[in-house]
Design a protein around this motif. Structure first.
Motif, short mmCIF file in Angstrom:
data_model
loop_
_atom_site.label_atom_id
_atom_site.label_comp_id
_atom_site.label_asym_id
_atom_site.label_seq_id
_atom_site.Cartn_x
_atom_site.Cartn_y
_atom_site.Cartn_z
N TYR A 1 0.83 -1.19 0.00
CA TYR A 1 0.00 0.00 0.00
C TYR A 1 0.88 1.26 0.00
O TYR A 1 0.57 2.24 -0.67
CB TYR A 1 -0.96 0.00 1.20
N TRP B 1 -7.17 5.75 -4.65
CA TRP B 1 -5.72 5.76 -4.86
C TRP B 1 -5.33 6.75 -5.96
O TRP B 1 -4.47 7.61 -5.79
CB TRP B 1 -5.27 4.34 -5.19
N ALA C 1 -2.30 5.77 2.16
CA ALA C 1 -2.34 4.32 2.34
C ALA C 1 -3.51 3.94 3.25
O ALA C 1 -4.24 2.98 2.98
CB ALA C 1 -1.01 3.82 2.92
N CYS D 1 -6.86 4.24 1.34
CA CYS D 1 -7.07 3.09 0.45
C CYS D 1 -7.45 1.86 1.25
O CYS D 1 -8.35 1.10 0.88
CB CYS D 1 -5.81 2.78 -0.34
N LEU D 2 -6.74 1.66 2.34
CA LEU D 2 -6.96 0.49 3.17
C LEU D 2 -8.38 0.51 3.76
O LEU D 2 -9.00 -0.54 3.95
CB LEU D 2 -5.92 0.49 4.30
#
Lengths: 241, 241
Positions: free
Chosen positions: B102, B176, B201, B204-205
């Motif tokens: 990521y 992203w 990151a 996105c996670l």
């Protein structure tokens, strides 16, 4: 009374008679159509005047330049975003209202797609607009987080901490704001506009889907499907791009 | 042997001696730096040549125009995206690997931020690149869905149907890809680059967070935090923008 270009009032502040208001609206609507078709950066004020059937001089009476036209369109964009997200305090957010608002939000994207597909460029070419875009972005994320908090408070969403809620709002915002650019690049341009709007609403909804209580989630999706079916039936078959 | 501009081979296909390869790499790296600082559309080949300390004629020996330089940068962008998403089949995706990937994915965004913040414009100004971007987009979404399927198969993610998985992949992709543009417009530009990468990151996670099994989710977040702490300690304090 004649004023110099530098210190004359902004169009909004001038005392425009009703014919003037109509011409102003015509210019803005014509510009919007051209911006959506060709991107704002490729459209000239002369082209807008020609398409609107007025003289360039007449256009310049209302707007000094293209940037001023774009800034004049901005309040409608801002209100179009804020309106679906604003709920009367104390009134529960029904599944139908939720579904309707997701579609409205995507509709705004579509109507002003020139704006959402070139946010960076527009802000760079006009710093004044750039600052407006930044405020819009910040406000929208906060309003979305507030809306999610309301759905938690009414018991239809699993409670999450503030940090997670802010991330949900941020991601919903990013997916929503990038949807039009994504559609532009999508590999299946034959897909119908209505289906694409529904796809966009579903993608935004997917961000909070796992946090919605099952009964509410089902109700929102059913309402969304019913709404899209109704729209597809009532929309005329041919329409201006 | 002299060739006309129209039928001479593309730079990649030419037999470039090692000094030529070094000059070519210098031009590309210089262009990348300028594109990131000023946007590709505002940078001229003359400016790139001057910054690289070579003559415009020397630049034109390697690249016919700016579009050719951007297209030459594309494979590294594509591979930078694909590499973190590509796992040896049969090997489980560990939490550490997931966290690392990521961050790598966000690193690519940062290194080539001119590209990700102007996808639409770049594609419009160079239809050949536009087609490459479209393929990249389609491939990335498919690869992401495959990766999520692998995590489901190894038992670390709640199984979801194909439709939901595709939506998760699409949303991860949208968050992203729009992260750099968002950072550009974000209201707190003082925030450190490293923290911003970590934020990206985490955003996105957050798309798949609710679907990860608790133990795996905790492990991924711990690995991400450890990774960012390590990076902040090892990075030099001052660095070129």
């Amino acid at each position: 009374m004649a004023k110099t270009a530098a210190n004359r009032a902004l169009p909004e502040e001038r005392d425009i008679p009703s014919k003037g208001a109509a011409t102003r609206a015509l210019i803005m609507e014509t510009a919007l159509g051209l911006f959506n078709e060709e991107n704002a950066s490729d459209v000239s004020t002369n082209q807008i005047a020609a398409e609107a059937g007025i003289s360039p001089g007449n256009l310049y009476y209302y707007f000094r330049n293209k940037e001023e036209i774009i800034r004049a369109l901005f309040p409608a964009i801002r209100d179009g975003i804020a309106e679906p997200l604003t709920y009367p305090k104390g009134e529960p957010i029904s599944a139908e209202r939720m579904a309707n608002d997701y579609v409205s939000a995507i509709e705004v994207l579509w109507r002003y797609r020139f704006f959402f597909s070139d946010l960076i460029g527009l802000g760079q070419r006009d710093p004044e607009l750039g600052a407006m875009i930044q405020t819009l972005q910040d406000d929208t994320i906060v309003t979305m987080a507030d809306m999610y908090q309301d759905i938690m408070d009414q018991g239809d969403m699993v409670p999450v901490g503030q940090k997670t809620n802010e991330l949900l709002a941020l991601n919903s915002f990013l997916v929503w704001f990038s949807w039009v650019s994504f559609m532009d690049r999508a590999s299946d341009p034959r897909k119908k506009r209505e289906q694409r709007l529904a796809d966009g609403a579903l993608a935004c909804l997917a961000i909070i889907d796992p946090y919605l209580k099952p009964a509410y989630r089902t109700a929102v999706h059913e309402a969304l499907e019913a709404l899209m079916n109704r729209r597809q039936k009532t929309k005329p078959k041919t329409r201006r791009r």
